[in-house]
Motif scaffolding. Structure first.
Motif, short mmCIF file in Angstrom:
data_model
loop_
_atom_site.label_atom_id
_atom_site.label_comp_id
_atom_site.label_asym_id
_atom_site.label_seq_id
_atom_site.Cartn_x
_atom_site.Cartn_y
_atom_site.Cartn_z
N ASN A 109 43.39 56.65 46.17
CA ASN A 109 43.16 56.13 44.81
C ASN A 109 44.27 56.60 43.87
OD1 ASN A 109 42.60 58.85 44.53
ND2 ASN A 109 40.37 58.56 44.51
N ALA A 151 43.43 45.42 51.25
CA ALA A 151 42.39 44.82 50.40
C ALA A 151 42.25 43.33 50.68
CB ALA A 151 42.73 45.07 48.93
N THR A 158 40.34 49.50 46.77
CA THR A 158 40.91 49.10 45.50
C THR A 158 42.36 49.55 45.44
OG1 THR A 158 38.78 49.30 44.37
CG2 THR A 158 40.74 49.30 42.99
#
Length: 324
Positions: A109, A151, A158
């Motif tokens: 992330n 993705a 994400t």
């Protein structure tokens, strides 16, 4: 059915649909052009999914290693030159070494990217030592490309939005009209043609040298179109011709020894032979032309800045940029 076609806003896409460990996998198959390739990709994806079943019989999430292997096979190899692929594989190796091959892509992330950014600058990012900010930014871009592919392939992750500010990016250099005249006058004809091409299209060096006659459509209205395929982002784009660009390409085509579809547009003649070869490295010729023209601190890439800056100076709306 295992594989089927689906119509969407971006055209036809192939989708795989199967069940592994009681979980349904229904996702778009990126990077395929026909049903045969889609079926081969679906078989590979099914095998990868089956390999990700843990001891409890549950399907684990896509790992970074699986995402990278598929990215290379389905996106990078079909769309990039061999030399570019070699560089990208180095970047991918650093990414794998830092994050670990088994790390789920969903676990990478913004915080993880920021941590890696700091590690790269400090020499702990998977390489042999500290790297400069612009180099670290290229590595980060490659990681995002893999995560975006994952993705798109249905990994459920994400794509991070972390984007550091790099002070070196502030360098912007372009040619004045006086400098352009001097540079063209100091350049051999073949270099003049490439300079004009980049100024009129904003193409990168690799996009220009990779241009083939099949990519030049002089019949397209109103003035023809140039299609660039060896783009940095991997996505092809079309550039409508300006009058100056069309005149250049018409002249090159008329004088070219070979205009078959696969023939490079920009070639040079081997000395003492009737042999033409694709344009290679021309750093020495570029440096000599700059010296003769009395121009300092100009990279060939800055011709792209020239293209953009002149449009801005004319207050041209972005959507109209290609038509000038």
């Amino acid at each position: 059915m295992a594989v089927y076609k689906r119509e969407g806003k971006k055209g036809v896409a192939f989708v795989c649909d199967f069940i592994v460990a009681g979980q349904r996998v229904n996702q778009t198959i990126p990077g395929v052009r026909n049903l045969r390739e889609a079926k081969a990709a679906e078989a590979r994806m099914r095998a990868e999914a089956e390999a990700r079943i843990n001891a409890s019989g549950n399907l684990v999430k896509m790992s970074l290693e699986v995402a990278m292997e598929r990215y290379v096979a389905e996106r990078l190899m079909p769309r990039s030159k061999p030399a570019a692929v070699a560089n990208y594989l180095i970047y991918l190796g650093m990414i794998r070494d830092y994050f670990g091959p088994s790390r789920p892509v969903s676990a990478i992330n913004n915080a993880a990217c920021a941590e890696w950014w700091g590690a790269l600058l400090a020499g702990r990012g998977g390489g042999k030592g500290p790297v400069k900010a612009n180099t670290a930014k290229r590595y980060l871009g490659q990681l995002k490309a893999v995560l975006a592919f994952a993705a798109e392939a249905g990994a459920g992750n994400t794509v991070p939005t972390f984007s550091p500010t790099v002070a070196d990016d502030a360098r912007v250099r372009w040619l004045t009209t006086e400098e352009e005249d001097a540079l063209l006058a100091a350049s051999p004809p073949w270099l003049q043609d490439m300079i004009v091409f980049v100024i009129e299209t904003g193409a990168r060096k690799g996009e220009m040298t990779g241009l083939r006659w099949r990519d030049v459509d002089l019949q397209q209205q109103p003035r023809g179109i140039v299609r660039l395929y060896f783009t940095k982002g991997g996505e092809p784009r079309g550039i409508p011709m300006s009058k100056r660009l069309r005149a250049l390409l018409e002249r090159l085509k008329e004088g070219a020894p070979d205009t078959r579809p696969d023939t490079p547009v920009f070639q040079w003649q081997v000395r003492g032979a009737e042999i033409w070869a694709p344009m290679g490295d021309f750093k020495k010729s570029w440096a000599a032309a700059l010296k003769a023209a009395g121009i300092a601190d100009l990279h060939f890439h800055d011709l792209r800045h020239t293209f953009a800056s002149r449009l801005v100076q004319r207050a041209v709306p972005l959507l109209q940029v290609p038509y000038l």
